[in-house]
Motif scaffolding. Structure first.
Motif, short mmCIF file in Angstrom:
data_model
loop_
_atom_site.label_atom_id
_atom_site.label_comp_id
_atom_site.label_asym_id
_atom_site.label_seq_id
_atom_site.Cartn_x
_atom_site.Cartn_y
_atom_site.Cartn_z
N LEU A 180 -9.65 -34.30 -6.50
CA LEU A 180 -8.98 -34.73 -5.49
C LEU A 180 -7.64 -35.27 -6.09
CD1 LEU A 180 -11.36 -36.98 -3.34
CD2 LEU A 180 -10.09 -34.73 -2.60
N GLY A 181 -7.79 -35.77 -7.31
CA GLY A 181 -6.48 -36.25 -8.03
C GLY A 181 -5.47 -35.19 -8.47
N ARG A 182 -5.88 -33.90 -8.22
CA ARG A 182 -4.81 -32.70 -8.63
C ARG A 182 -3.88 -32.72 -7.45
NH1 ARG A 182 -9.84 -28.66 -10.26
NH2 ARG A 182 -10.02 -29.42 -12.28
N ARG A 183 -4.23 -33.05 -6.22
CA ARG A 183 -3.24 -32.83 -5.31
C ARG A 183 -3.04 -34.29 -4.23
NH1 ARG A 183 -5.46 -27.74 -1.78
NH2 ARG A 183 -7.52 -28.91 -2.19
N ASN A 184 -3.69 -35.08 -4.61
CA ASN A 184 -3.55 -36.27 -3.76
C ASN A 184 -2.98 -37.45 -4.77
OD1 ASN A 184 -5.21 -36.40 -0.88
ND2 ASN A 184 -6.20 -34.67 -2.53
N SER A 185 -2.47 -38.32 -4.02
CA SER A 185 -1.95 -39.71 -4.89
C SER A 185 -3.00 -40.59 -5.16
CB SER A 185 -0.74 -40.35 -4.19
OG SER A 185 -1.40 -40.70 -3.10
N THR A 186 -3.00 -41.51 -6.04
CA THR A 186 -4.05 -42.51 -6.14
C THR A 186 -4.27 -43.26 -4.87
OG1 THR A 186 -3.39 -42.41 -8.63
CG2 THR A 186 -4.52 -44.29 -7.61
#
Length: 213
Positions: A180-186
């Protein structure tokens, strides 16, 4: 002046370490309070309240930073999977601390980072050196020493199973963060986890809901 960047780096490191220690201390206090409350409220109700109170803090931070645009979720099916894992993890953890002491619960629950390392091999094709496999094995041996199954140290079988389930769900949820971290912000990952896990546990808690006193 040559040493200024090094001094700044050391200062940042000390700040990060102090913040992490403070966070761990707060989590310890929170879980101790959770154990006390678990004798009065259902597991799903406490899971919902934990998510709801955390969401208030997250929304406050988002509002202060005016970063609402960063909350757009990408890969919602995986967010939903993480939400389901979160509901199961929180509910199982609350059930575990109700039937086990905190040392026993944490001994099993904190195996999750070790399990994440193992899962990274089939899920992401990571290579784990032999010395890290040795560290993982030693960590698992440490868990057995803490639990002492040969002396009845497991306590409640149901509580032990719940702690193990919480550990597995935590590890699986942790592995989704990498994807998820590849395309979503923290902020988006934290926000949607709390919304989905909190909303789901809230619905499941309605049948056994008890007024807060």
């Amino acid at each position: 002046r040559v040493n200024e960047p090094l001094a700044l780096s050391q200062s940042i490191t000390r700040t990060v370490l102090a913040t992490m220690l403070a966070a761990v201390g707060v989590f310890a206090i929170m879980d101790a309070m959770l154990k006390h409350l678990s004798g009065h409220y259902a597991a799903m109700q406490l899971a919902f309240l934990r998510c709801a109170t955390s969401l208030i803090c997250v929304v406050s931070a988002i509002s202060w930073r005016r970063s609402w645009t960063t909350l757009r979720p990408v890969g919602m099916p995986l967010h939903l999977v993480r939400g389901v894992l979160g509901i199961t993890m929180l509910g199982s953890f609350v059930f575990a601390v109700r039937h086990l002491n905190l040392a026993q619960t944490y001994a099993l629950y904190l195996c999750a980072p070790l399990l994440m390392a193992v899962l990274s091999v089939p899920l992401y094709g990571d290579h784990i050196p032999a010395r890290r496999w040795l560290a993982i094995a030693l960590g698992l041996v440490g868990v057995i020493v803490v639990l002492q199954p040969w002396g009845g140290g497991f306590g409640s079988l149901a509580g032990t199973a719940a702690a193990a389930l919480a550990c597995i769900c935590y590890a699986l949820s942790g592995t989704t963060v990498r994807a998820l971290g590849r395309r979503n912000s923290t902020l988006a990952m934290v926000f949607w986890f709390l919304v989905l896990a909190g909303g789901g546990s809230g619905l499941l808690s309605l049948q056994d809901w008890r007024p807060l006193v």
